[in-house]
Design a protein around this motif. Structure first.
Motif, PDB file in Angstrom:
ATOM      1  N   ARG A   3      13.001   7.137  14.515  1.00  0.00           N
ATOM      2  CA  ARG A   3      13.314   5.969  13.688  1.00  0.00           C
ATOM      3  C   ARG A   3      12.055   5.556  12.936  1.00  0.00           C
ATOM      4  NH1 ARG A   3      15.263   0.050  15.870  1.00  0.00           N
ATOM      5  NH2 ARG A   3      13.192   0.165  16.827  1.00  0.00           N
ATOM      6  N   VAL A   4      12.250   5.066  11.699  1.00  0.00           N
ATOM      7  CA  VAL A   4      11.158   4.514  10.906  1.00  0.00           C
ATOM      8  C   VAL A   4      11.567   3.117  10.454  1.00  0.00           C
ATOM      9  CG1 VAL A   4       9.709   4.781   8.855  1.00  0.00           C
ATOM     10  CG2 VAL A   4      10.475   6.810  10.115  1.00  0.00           C
ATOM     11  N   GLN A   5      10.695   2.148  10.695  1.00  0.00           N
ATOM     12  CA  GLN A   5      10.976   0.769  10.338  1.00  0.00           C
ATOM     13  C   GLN A   5       9.786   0.160   9.608  1.00  0.00           C
ATOM     14  OE1 GLN A   5      14.001  -0.307  10.497  1.00  0.00           O
ATOM     15  NE2 GLN A   5      14.400  -1.278  12.483  1.00  0.00           N
ATOM     16  N   PRO A   6      10.038  -0.804   8.701  1.00  0.00           N
ATOM     17  CA  PRO A   6       8.915  -1.527   8.079  1.00  0.00           C
ATOM     18  C   PRO A   6       8.277  -2.454   9.108  1.00  0.00           C
ATOM     19  CG  PRO A   6      11.014  -2.478   7.387  1.00  0.00           C
ATOM     20  CD  PRO A   6      11.341  -1.245   8.181  1.00  0.00           C
ATOM     21  N   LEU A   7       6.976  -2.339   9.279  1.00  0.00           N
ATOM     22  CA  LEU A   7       6.271  -3.112  10.304  1.00  0.00           C
ATOM     23  C   LEU A   7       5.542  -4.316   9.739  1.00  0.00           C
ATOM     24  CD1 LEU A   7       5.207  -3.301  13.283  1.00  0.00           C
ATOM     25  CD2 LEU A   7       3.227  -1.979  12.475  1.00  0.00           C
ATOM     26  N   ALA A   8       4.934  -4.165   8.566  1.00  0.00           N
ATOM     27  CA  ALA A   8       4.124  -5.238   7.999  1.00  0.00           C
ATOM     28  C   ALA A   8       4.011  -5.057   6.497  1.00  0.00           C
ATOM     29  CB  ALA A   8       2.733  -5.255   8.632  1.00  0.00           C
ATOM     30  N   VAL A   9       3.808  -6.169   5.811  1.00  0.00           N
ATOM     31  CA  VAL A   9       3.510  -6.115   4.386  1.00  0.00           C
ATOM     32  C   VAL A   9       2.532  -7.238   4.075  1.00  0.00           C
ATOM     33  CG1 VAL A   9       5.421  -7.603   3.596  1.00  0.00           C
ATOM     34  CG2 VAL A   9       4.476  -5.872   2.063  1.00  0.00           C
ATOM     35  N   ASP A  10       1.565  -6.939   3.239  1.00  0.00           N
ATOM     36  CA  ASP A  10       0.615  -7.937   2.777  1.00  0.00           C
ATOM     37  C   ASP A  10       0.287  -7.609   1.334  1.00  0.00           C
ATOM     38  OD1 ASP A  10      -1.748  -6.029   2.760  1.00  0.00           O
ATOM     39  OD2 ASP A  10      -1.265  -5.992   4.896  1.00  0.00           O
ATOM     40  N   ARG A  11      -0.597  -8.354   0.745  1.00  0.00           N
ATOM     41  CA  ARG A  11      -0.867  -8.138  -0.685  1.00  0.00           C
ATOM     42  C   ARG A  11      -1.473  -6.775  -0.974  1.00  0.00           C
ATOM     43  NH1 ARG A  11      -6.343 -11.210  -2.469  1.00  0.00           N
ATOM     44  NH2 ARG A  11      -7.541 -10.948  -0.554  1.00  0.00           N
ATOM     45  N   HIS A  12      -2.032  -6.123   0.068  1.00  0.00           N
ATOM     46  CA  HIS A  12      -2.679  -4.832  -0.136  1.00  0.00           C
ATOM     47  C   HIS A  12      -1.756  -3.641   0.070  1.00  0.00           C
ATOM     48  CE1 HIS A  12      -6.586  -6.739  -0.473  1.00  0.00           C
ATOM     49  NE2 HIS A  12      -6.369  -7.367   0.655  1.00  0.00           N
ATOM     50  N   GLY A  13      -0.664  -3.803   0.823  1.00  0.00           N
ATOM     51  CA  GLY A  13       0.184  -2.646   1.059  1.00  0.00           C
ATOM     52  C   GLY A  13       1.270  -2.877   2.094  1.00  0.00           C
ATOM     53  N   LEU A  14       2.038  -1.828   2.322  1.00  0.00           N
ATOM     54  CA  LEU A  14       3.149  -1.827   3.270  1.00  0.00           C
ATOM     55  C   LEU A  14       2.804  -0.896   4.427  1.00  0.00           C
ATOM     56  CD1 LEU A  14       6.271  -2.437   3.858  1.00  0.00           C
ATOM     57  CD2 LEU A  14       6.692  -0.269   2.653  1.00  0.00           C
ATOM     58  N   THR A  15       3.180  -1.294   5.645  1.00  0.00           N
ATOM     59  CA  THR A  15       2.969  -0.457   6.819  1.00  0.00           C
ATOM     60  C   THR A  15       4.318  -0.105   7.435  1.00  0.00           C
ATOM     61  OG1 THR A  15       0.829  -1.482   7.295  1.00  0.00           O
ATOM     62  CG2 THR A  15       1.880  -0.283   9.091  1.00  0.00           C
ATOM     63  N   LEU A  16       4.528   1.171   7.706  1.00  0.00           N
ATOM     64  CA  LEU A  16       5.730   1.644   8.380  1.00  0.00           C
ATOM     65  C   LEU A  16       5.391   2.032   9.810  1.00  0.00           C
ATOM     66  CD1 LEU A  16       7.322   4.007   5.684  1.00  0.00           C
ATOM     67  CD2 LEU A  16       7.796   1.585   6.080  1.00  0.00           C
ATOM     68  N   ARG A  17       6.305   1.755  10.720  1.00  0.00           N
ATOM     69  CA  ARG A  17       6.150   2.218  12.097  1.00  0.00           C
ATOM     70  C   ARG A  17       7.063   3.422  12.316  1.00  0.00           C
ATOM     71  NH1 ARG A  17       4.803  -1.404  16.964  1.00  0.00           N
ATOM     72  NH2 ARG A  17       2.818  -0.885  15.972  1.00  0.00           N
ATOM     73  N   GLY A  71      -9.393  -6.396  -8.328  1.00  0.00           N
ATOM     74  CA  GLY A  71      -9.579  -5.857  -9.661  1.00  0.00           C
ATOM     75  C   GLY A  71      -8.437  -4.949  -9.972  1.00  0.00           C
ATOM     76  N   ASP A  72      -8.575  -4.227 -11.054  1.00  0.00           N
ATOM     77  CA  ASP A  72      -7.506  -3.334 -11.449  1.00  0.00           C
ATOM     78  C   ASP A  72      -7.726  -1.913 -10.961  1.00  0.00           C
ATOM     79  OD1 ASP A  72      -6.197  -5.362 -12.750  1.00  0.00           O
ATOM     80  OD2 ASP A  72      -7.282  -5.038 -14.633  1.00  0.00           O
ATOM     81  N   SER A  73      -8.847  -1.636 -10.315  1.00  0.00           N
ATOM     82  CA  SER A  73      -9.093  -0.280  -9.850  1.00  0.00           C
ATOM     83  C   SER A  73      -8.259   0.022  -8.629  1.00  0.00           C
ATOM     84  CB  SER A  73     -10.584  -0.099  -9.526  1.00  0.00           C
ATOM     85  OG  SER A  73     -10.968  -0.979  -8.497  1.00  0.00           O
ATOM     86  N   GLN A  74      -7.862   1.256  -8.508  1.00  0.00           N
ATOM     87  CA  GLN A  74      -7.034   1.689  -7.386  1.00  0.00           C
ATOM     88  C   GLN A  74      -7.883   1.803  -6.125  1.00  0.00           C
ATOM     89  OE1 GLN A  74      -3.900   4.679  -7.990  1.00  0.00           O
ATOM     90  NE2 GLN A  74      -5.087   5.937  -6.597  1.00  0.00           N
ATOM     91  N   ASP A  75      -7.429   1.221  -5.037  1.00  0.00           N
ATOM     92  CA  ASP A  75      -8.164   1.274  -3.779  1.00  0.00           C
ATOM     93  C   ASP A  75      -7.187   1.660  -2.692  1.00  0.00           C
ATOM     94  OD1 ASP A  75      -9.647   1.008  -1.549  1.00  0.00           O
ATOM     95  OD2 ASP A  75     -10.377  -1.019  -1.963  1.00  0.00           O
ATOM     96  N   TRP A  76      -7.203   2.938  -2.308  1.00  0.00           N
ATOM     97  CA  TRP A  76      -6.218   3.444  -1.366  1.00  0.00           C
ATOM     98  C   TRP A  76      -6.565   3.127   0.081  1.00  0.00           C
ATOM     99  CZ3 TRP A  76      -1.675   4.635  -3.115  1.00  0.00           C
ATOM    100  CH2 TRP A  76      -1.548   5.037  -4.441  1.00  0.00           C
ATOM    101  N   THR A  77      -7.658   2.403   0.331  1.00  0.00           N
ATOM    102  CA  THR A  77      -7.995   2.037   1.701  1.00  0.00           C
ATOM    103  C   THR A  77      -7.941   0.533   1.926  1.00  0.00           C
ATOM    104  OG1 THR A  77     -10.372   1.921   1.185  1.00  0.00           O
ATOM    105  CG2 THR A  77      -9.487   4.059   1.918  1.00  0.00           C
ATOM    106  N   ALA A  78      -7.499  -0.217   0.940  1.00  0.00           N
ATOM    107  CA  ALA A  78      -7.529  -1.679   1.025  1.00  0.00           C
ATOM    108  C   ALA A  78      -6.633  -2.186   2.147  1.00  0.00           C
ATOM    109  CB  ALA A  78      -7.097  -2.291  -0.306  1.00  0.00           C
ATOM    110  N   VAL A  79      -7.201  -3.000   3.003  1.00  0.00           N
ATOM    111  CA  VAL A  79      -6.468  -3.675   4.070  1.00  0.00           C
ATOM    112  C   VAL A  79      -6.985  -5.106   4.143  1.00  0.00           C
ATOM    113  CG1 VAL A  79      -6.070  -1.580   5.425  1.00  0.00           C
ATOM    114  CG2 VAL A  79      -8.131  -2.932   5.808  1.00  0.00           C
TER     115      VAL A  79
END
Length: 241
Positions: free
Chosen positions: A174-188, A2-10
Motif C-alpha cells: 500500500r502507498v499512502q500520502p503521509l505529509a505535505v508542506d510547502r517544500h514537497g509531498l511525502t508518501l509512505r 527563490g525560483d531555483s529548483q531545490d530537490w532536497t528542500a525540507v
C-alpha cells in the motif's frame, strides 16, 4: 526561497517544531505536580511562548506558582499524528523544557530547551531560531489536504508512484500520502512487515493552496510521462502465475 529548483528542500527543525505547535490538538505536561494530558488547551504566541488554559485546582498551576522563577520546572510533549491511517502514525515528537508563570487564567510557558525527534533522529532546536520561525503556511490545511488526496484521489497517489525508484516499491502492499508542506509531498510505502517514506520535492516552495495545486499538477504531469513500475510489477506477476 527563490525560483531555483531545490530537490532536497525540507522544512527546517525550527519551522517543523512551530508547525507542530500550531496544529497539534493535545499535549502532555510533566511537572512537580505530576503529569497531565491536556486537549485543546494551548495556544502559541508569535515568539513561541505557549499559553495553557488549566483549571484553577490543577496541580500544574500550583507547581507554576511554587517553582523558582526562571528555573526549568516542566516539560511539554507534543505528538504529530498522521491524518491518514498508516502504519506507525506518529510522524514526530516535540519536547519543550522550560518554566511556567501564571498570567491571568493562563499558564505562560517559556521554553529553555527544544528537542524535535523525527524518523531521521533527534535535533536540538536553537532557541533564537525557534522564536523567530513560523509554522509552515500549509500546516493548518494539511490534514484536510492529505485526507482528500487519499480518499478522493487514490488514482493520483498511484500515478505518483511512477516517480519512485522501482526498488523502493518492491513488495509494496500500500502507498499512502503521509505529509505535505510547502517544500514537497511525502508518501509512505508499506510492506507486509516494514515501511519506508519517499520525499517528492516541489520545483519551488508553495506558500498557499493555489500554489500547492500548481506544484501537485507538475508532479502528476511528470508522473504521467513516466513508466509505471507498480504496473510493470503486476504484469510480471501475472505472467509468472
Amino acid at each position: 526561497m527563490g525560483d531555483s529548483q531545490d530537490w532536497t528542500a525540507v522544512p527546517g527543525a525550527a519551522e517543523r517544531a512551530r508547525s507542530m505547535l500550531a496544529t497539534t490538538w493535545s499535549c502532555a505536561v510533566t511537572a512537580d505536580g505530576g503529569r497531565e494530558e491536556l486537549v485543546g488547551a494551548h495556544t502559541v504566541a508569535e515568539d513561541g511562548l505557549v499559553l495553557l488554559r488549566v483549571p484553577d485546582d490543577s496541580a500544574l498551576r500550583t507547581a507554576a506558582i511554587c517553582a523558582p522563577r526562571g528555573e526549568p520546572s516542566a516539560v511539554l510533549e507534543f505528538a504529530d499524528v498522521a491524518p491518514v491511517p498508516v502504519r506507525n502514525r506518529i510522524r514526530a515528537r516535540l519536547w519543550l523544557a522550560g518554566w511556567f508563570t501564571a498570567v491571568d487564567e493562563h499558564l505562560a510557558f517559556r521554553a529553555t530547551r527544544v528537542v524535535l525527534r523525527q524518523s531521521s533522529g533527534a535535533t536540538v532546536v536553537a532557541l533564537d531560531e525557534f522564536a523567530a520561525a513560523g509554522p509552515d503556511p500549509l500546516a493548518p490545511a494539511e490534514a484536510r489536504l492529505l485526507t482528500h488526496l487519499a480518499d478522493a484521489h487514490p488514482d493520483a497517489v498511484e500515478r505518483l508512484t511512477r516517480l519512485v525508484d522501482p526498488e523502493s516499491l518492491h513488495a509494496a502492499t500500500r502507498v499512502q500520502p503521509l505529509a505535505v508542506d510547502r517544500h514537497g509531498l511525502t508518501l509512505r510505502i508499506e510492506r507486509t512487515r516494514a515501511h519506508s517514506d519517499v520525499r517528492m520535492p516541489f520545483h519551488t516552495p508553495a506558500d498557499d493552496i493555489a500554489q500547492l495545486t500548481e506544484r501537485m499538477h507538475v508532479l502528476l504531469t511528470q508522473a504521467s510521462a513516466a513508466s509505471c513500475p507498480r504496473a510493470l510489477q503486476r504484469q510480471r506477476a501475472d505472467r509468472d502465475r
